[in-house]
Design a protein around this motif. Structure first.
Motif, PDB file in Angstrom:
ATOM      1  N   THR A 138       0.746  -1.118   0.187  1.00 50.44           N
ATOM      2  CA  THR A 138      -0.120   0.084   0.102  1.00 50.44           C
ATOM      3  C   THR A 138       0.931   0.992   0.081  1.00 50.44           C
ATOM      4  OG1 THR A 138      -1.550  -1.268   1.183  1.00 50.44           O
ATOM      5  CG2 THR A 138      -1.997   1.134   1.244  1.00 50.44           C
ATOM      6  N   GLY A 139       0.568   2.190  -1.021  1.00 49.67           N
ATOM      7  CA  GLY A 139       1.288   3.479  -0.792  1.00 49.67           C
ATOM      8  C   GLY A 139       2.711   3.229  -1.577  1.00 49.67           C
ATOM      9  N   GLU A 140       3.190   2.142  -1.937  1.00 52.09           N
ATOM     10  CA  GLU A 140       4.501   2.190  -2.854  1.00 52.09           C
ATOM     11  C   GLU A 140       4.267   2.300  -4.210  1.00 52.09           C
ATOM     12  OE1 GLU A 140       7.738  -1.425  -3.110  1.00 52.09           O
ATOM     13  OE2 GLU A 140       5.745  -2.177  -3.502  1.00 52.09           O
ATOM     14  N   ASP A 141       5.406   3.132  -4.785  1.00 51.55           N
ATOM     15  CA  ASP A 141       5.293   3.406  -6.214  1.00 51.55           C
ATOM     16  C   ASP A 141       5.800   2.151  -6.996  1.00 51.55           C
ATOM     17  OD1 ASP A 141       4.501   6.127  -5.909  1.00 51.55           O
ATOM     18  OD2 ASP A 141       6.555   6.819  -5.529  1.00 51.55           O
ATOM     19  N   LEU A 142       5.447   2.029  -8.284  1.00 51.86           N
ATOM     20  CA  LEU A 142       5.699   1.110  -9.015  1.00 51.86           C
ATOM     21  C   LEU A 142       7.352   1.223  -9.807  1.00 51.86           C
ATOM     22  CD1 LEU A 142       2.504  -0.298 -10.932  1.00 51.86           C
ATOM     23  CD2 LEU A 142       3.764  -1.413  -8.883  1.00 51.86           C
ATOM     24  N   ASN A 143       7.873   0.244  -9.901  1.00 47.11           N
ATOM     25  CA  ASN A 143       9.028   0.584 -10.708  1.00 47.11           C
ATOM     26  C   ASN A 143       9.076  -0.283 -11.899  1.00 47.11           C
ATOM     27  OD1 ASN A 143      11.885   0.769 -11.592  1.00 47.11           O
ATOM     28  ND2 ASN A 143      12.605  -0.556  -9.974  1.00 47.11           N
ATOM     29  N   VAL A 144       8.275   0.103 -13.109  1.00 51.36           N
ATOM     30  CA  VAL A 144       8.208  -0.472 -14.128  1.00 51.36           C
ATOM     31  C   VAL A 144       8.404   0.087 -15.402  1.00 51.36           C
ATOM     32  CG1 VAL A 144       5.957  -1.830 -13.326  1.00 51.36           C
ATOM     33  CG2 VAL A 144       5.621   0.546 -14.521  1.00 51.36           C
ATOM     34  N   LYS A 145       9.854   0.766 -15.258  1.00 52.27           N
ATOM     35  CA  LYS A 145      10.346   1.211 -16.449  1.00 52.27           C
ATOM     36  C   LYS A 145       9.518   2.010 -17.577  1.00 52.27           C
ATOM     37  CE  LYS A 145      12.737  -2.515 -17.912  1.00 52.27           C
ATOM     38  NZ  LYS A 145      13.720  -3.468 -18.321  1.00 52.27           N
ATOM     39  N   GLY A 146       8.917   2.835 -16.918  1.00 46.78           N
ATOM     40  CA  GLY A 146       7.802   3.912 -17.573  1.00 46.78           C
ATOM     41  C   GLY A 146       6.497   3.379 -18.401  1.00 46.78           C
ATOM     42  N   ARG A 147       6.540   1.894 -18.203  1.00 44.80           N
ATOM     43  CA  ARG A 147       5.198   1.239 -18.854  1.00 44.80           C
ATOM     44  C   ARG A 147       3.996   1.544 -18.084  1.00 44.80           C
ATOM     45  NH1 ARG A 147       9.741  -2.447 -18.848  1.00 44.80           N
ATOM     46  NH2 ARG A 147      10.323  -3.484 -20.953  1.00 44.80           N
ATOM     47  N   ASN A 148       3.163   1.829 -18.787  1.00 45.92           N
ATOM     48  CA  ASN A 148       1.694   2.037 -18.225  1.00 45.92           C
ATOM     49  C   ASN A 148       0.896   0.823 -17.799  1.00 45.92           C
ATOM     50  OD1 ASN A 148       2.099   4.746 -18.567  1.00 45.92           O
ATOM     51  ND2 ASN A 148       1.107   4.506 -20.785  1.00 45.92           N
ATOM     52  N   MET A 149       0.808   0.846 -16.398  1.00 50.66           N
ATOM     53  CA  MET A 149      -0.081  -0.396 -15.940  1.00 50.66           C
ATOM     54  C   MET A 149      -1.230   0.463 -15.411  1.00 50.66           C
ATOM     55  SD  MET A 149       2.864  -2.885 -13.709  1.00 50.66           S
ATOM     56  CE  MET A 149       1.456  -4.357 -13.787  1.00 50.66           C
ATOM     57  N   ASN A 150      -2.342  -0.413 -15.528  1.00 49.10           N
ATOM     58  CA  ASN A 150      -3.387   0.035 -15.263  1.00 49.10           C
ATOM     59  C   ASN A 150      -4.175  -0.074 -13.610  1.00 49.10           C
ATOM     60  OD1 ASN A 150      -4.112   1.515 -17.830  1.00 49.10           O
ATOM     61  ND2 ASN A 150      -4.455  -0.735 -18.712  1.00 49.10           N
ATOM     62  N   LEU A 151      -4.577   0.806 -12.915  1.00 44.20           N
ATOM     63  CA  LEU A 151      -4.833   0.490 -11.849  1.00 44.20           C
ATOM     64  C   LEU A 151      -6.139   0.033 -11.623  1.00 44.20           C
ATOM     65  CD1 LEU A 151      -4.520   0.805  -8.599  1.00 44.20           C
ATOM     66  CD2 LEU A 151      -5.659   2.953  -8.881  1.00 44.20           C
ATOM     67  N   LYS A 152      -6.520  -1.268 -11.072  1.00 44.57           N
ATOM     68  CA  LYS A 152      -7.602  -1.916 -10.960  1.00 44.57           C
ATOM     69  C   LYS A 152      -8.253  -2.091  -9.671  1.00 44.57           C
ATOM     70  CE  LYS A 152     -10.846  -4.642 -13.003  1.00 44.57           C
ATOM     71  NZ  LYS A 152     -11.844  -4.098 -13.757  1.00 44.57           N
TER      72      LYS A 152
END
Length: 130
Positions: free
Chosen positions: A105-119
């Motif tokens: 909870t509250g953690e930022d993602l580290n996904v190299k600028g790719r867009n992940m959709n929040l569900k």
């Protein structure tokens, strides 16, 4: 909360005869994997770098054994460490599968600028790719 994530994955498998799912970094938390294992049309593989028991396949996501992931439809990971999140994205792209990340909870993602959709599904929030 965990029931919601398991139910969401089960819903994704509806209408599929053999939906192949991998949980990466299962650790010692088997609630969701146990739920999914009970689904007749889901073929589940549990993976961790330090397997808790014989039901878990040993693999290092930073240098994955791609043969483990052959034909996988969905990868999911619950609270994966920040530093391995880019490797999860890379693996999902390499094997052409969807990916679900449930961060702390509250953690930022580290996904190299790719867009992940929040569900948001029931009482659980997670990110899905693509």
């Amino acid at each position: 909360m965990w029931d919601g994530l398991g139910e969401y994955i089960k819903n994704l498998s509806e209408g599929r005869e053999n939906f192949k799912v991998v949980e990466i970094g299962v650790g010692k938390f088997f609630d969701i994997s146990n739920y999914l294992s009970a689904c007749e049309n889901i073929d589940l593989i549990k993976v961790d770098i330090n397997p808790a028991d014989r039901s878990v396949v040993r693999d290092d996501i930073m240098e994955p054994d791609l043969s483990i992931y052959n034909g996988v439809d969905l990868i999911y990971s619950i609270r994966p460490p920040y530093e391995i999140q880019p490797y999860l994205i890379d693996l999902s792209e390499n094997i052409n599968s969807s990916l679900i990340i449930k961060p702390l909870t509250g953690e930022d993602l580290n996904v190299k600028g790719r867009n992940m959709n929040l569900k948001n599904f029931k009482k659980v929030s997670f990110y899905i790719y693509p």
